[in-house]
Design a protein around this motif. Structure first.
Motif, mmCIF file in Angstrom:
data_model
loop_
_atom_site.group_PDB
_atom_site.id
_atom_site.type_symbol
_atom_site.label_atom_id
_atom_site.label_comp_id
_atom_site.label_asym_id
_atom_site.label_seq_id
_atom_site.Cartn_x
_atom_site.Cartn_y
_atom_site.Cartn_z
ATOM 1 N N SER A 41 53.094 17.245 12.902
ATOM 2 C CA SER A 41 53.154 15.787 13.003
ATOM 3 C C SER A 41 52.388 15.301 14.227
ATOM 4 C CB SER A 41 54.605 15.316 13.059
ATOM 5 O OG SER A 41 55.323 16.017 14.051
ATOM 6 N N ASP A 53 59.749 18.038 7.390
ATOM 7 C CA ASP A 53 60.614 18.743 8.352
ATOM 8 C C ASP A 53 61.496 19.776 7.656
ATOM 9 O OD1 ASP A 53 59.933 17.785 10.916
ATOM 10 O OD2 ASP A 53 60.982 15.897 10.530
ATOM 11 N N ASP A 105 56.219 21.873 11.294
ATOM 12 C CA ASP A 105 55.282 21.027 10.548
ATOM 13 C C ASP A 105 54.428 20.245 11.546
ATOM 14 O OD1 ASP A 105 57.493 19.293 11.209
ATOM 15 O OD2 ASP A 105 56.731 17.858 9.746
ATOM 16 N N ARG A 120 61.658 27.617 15.167
ATOM 17 C CA ARG A 120 60.534 27.609 16.103
ATOM 18 C C ARG A 120 60.610 28.729 17.131
ATOM 19 N NH1 ARG A 120 59.912 21.235 17.873
ATOM 20 N NH2 ARG A 120 59.814 20.405 15.752
HETATM 21 MG MG MG Z 1 58.750 18.301 12.524
#
Ligand code: MG
Length: 320
Positions: free
Chosen positions: A210, A72, A208, A143
């Motif tokens: 996940s 993260d 990332d 983001r």
């Molecule tokens: Mg993340």
């Protein structure tokens, strides 16, 4: 062995960064953050039966509980520095703790991250790590700043961790050699910290992976007020996933399998030329998988000029 002996034996004597004024042992840690930087903070909990099976190797759990947090921080472009660890254990088993710490501290030392505090309690097995990193002012990757027309990239390969999970769940049998390779992806994900540094000033957004590329890129698109399209033929599917699964199934694992802990990021056309150099010293491959497009809908899948239909599109959601 009591709580304090346990902390003393396993956690208190780990390596300490010079910017840690007081680590484990006082009421709280005391840290000198660098000037002209912002703090980047993230936390993640892993619970037995939800995030991992009871028979997970303890070293893998130690590694993974830290790795998912460093991942993260990597997605923000941050440099990891300090962590806290809250661990709930059914009982204090020495051998288990030794192996857990081996996995945890090997990764911590690799990235020069210091454990500065935490908590140990008795109860059902659960691990919470909070990681703190730093980044020069205004350079964090987020983001919400992807633009229509930006190119979508991912690091590394996709689907390997999810195929290992399938085996662990008894849904697909893999030979022991193949399993060994894929369990490495599932149990020992490598946070893309160096790739994150390289992307500062180059990527317009980053996340990332996940929950799986399809869902995670969807988070970027939504936060940025646009949509995205993925070219399924360009996906960097893990070579063993390609060999062990039918084509459509391999694509589904790469899109929705989750737990790859690679980075997905967007790059404006004007920065495309800088990307190879920016990522060269991370030593990790990257490849273009699509583009940000106008609209608000879910991420579109394309196979060349044709829309592509994937039968089980979903990302991981604990409450769905
Ligand atoms: Mg993340």
């Amino acid at each position: 062995m009591g709580e304090f002996d346990l902390i003393e034996r396993f956690f208190a004597n780990s390596a300490k960064r010079p910017d840690v004024v007081l680590g484990i042992g006082d009421d709280a840690a005391l840290i000198t953050p660098p000037e002209n930087h912002q703090l980047v903070i993230t936390t993640d909990t892993l619970v037995e039966g939800v995030h991992f099976f009871a028979d997970i190797p303890p070293a893998a759990l130690g590694h993974k509980s830290l790795a998912v947090n460093l991942s993260d921080l990597a997605a923000m472009g941050a440099e990891p520095r300090w962590v806290t660890l809250a661990i709930t254990l059914p009982s204090a088993r020495m051998e288990w703790l030794e192996q857990f710490c081996q996995g945890f501290f090997e990764l911590a030392e690799y990235y020069n991250v210091t454990l500065v505090g935490g908590d140990t309690t008795r109860g059902p097995l659960s691990i919470t790590v909070t990681a703190h990193g730093v980044i020069p002012m205004e350079q964090a990757l987020t983001r919400h700043q992807a633009q229509v027309g930006d190119w979508v990239y991912v690091t590394g390969s996709l689907g390997g961790s999810a195929l290992a999970l399938r085996h662990l769940q008894g849904q697909q049998r893999l030979s022991s050699e193949i399993l060994e390779v894929l369990l490495q992806r599932h149990y020992y994900p490598q946070p893309r910290v160096l790739s994150g540094y390289g992307l500062r000033g180059v990527a317009s957004s980053c996340i990332d992976l996940s929950d799986g590329l399809w869902a995670d890129l969807g988070h970027v698109a939504k936060a940025s007020g646009c949509s995205a399209k993925i070219q399924v033929n360009q996906l960097p599917i893990h070579p063993q996933v390609k060999l062990q699964c039918q084509n459509d199934d391999a694509i589904a694992l790469a899109l929705c399998g989750g737990e790859d802990y690679e980075l997905c990021f967007t790059v404006p056309e004007a920065m495309k030329g800088s990307l190879d150099v920016a990522l060269s010293y991370s030593g990790i491959e990257h490849c273009c998988v699509g583009q940000m497009i106008a609209g608000q809908g879910p991420v579109e899948l394309w196979q060349g000029e044709q829309p592509y239909t994937c039968c089980h599109l979903q990302g991981w959601d604990h409450f769905s």
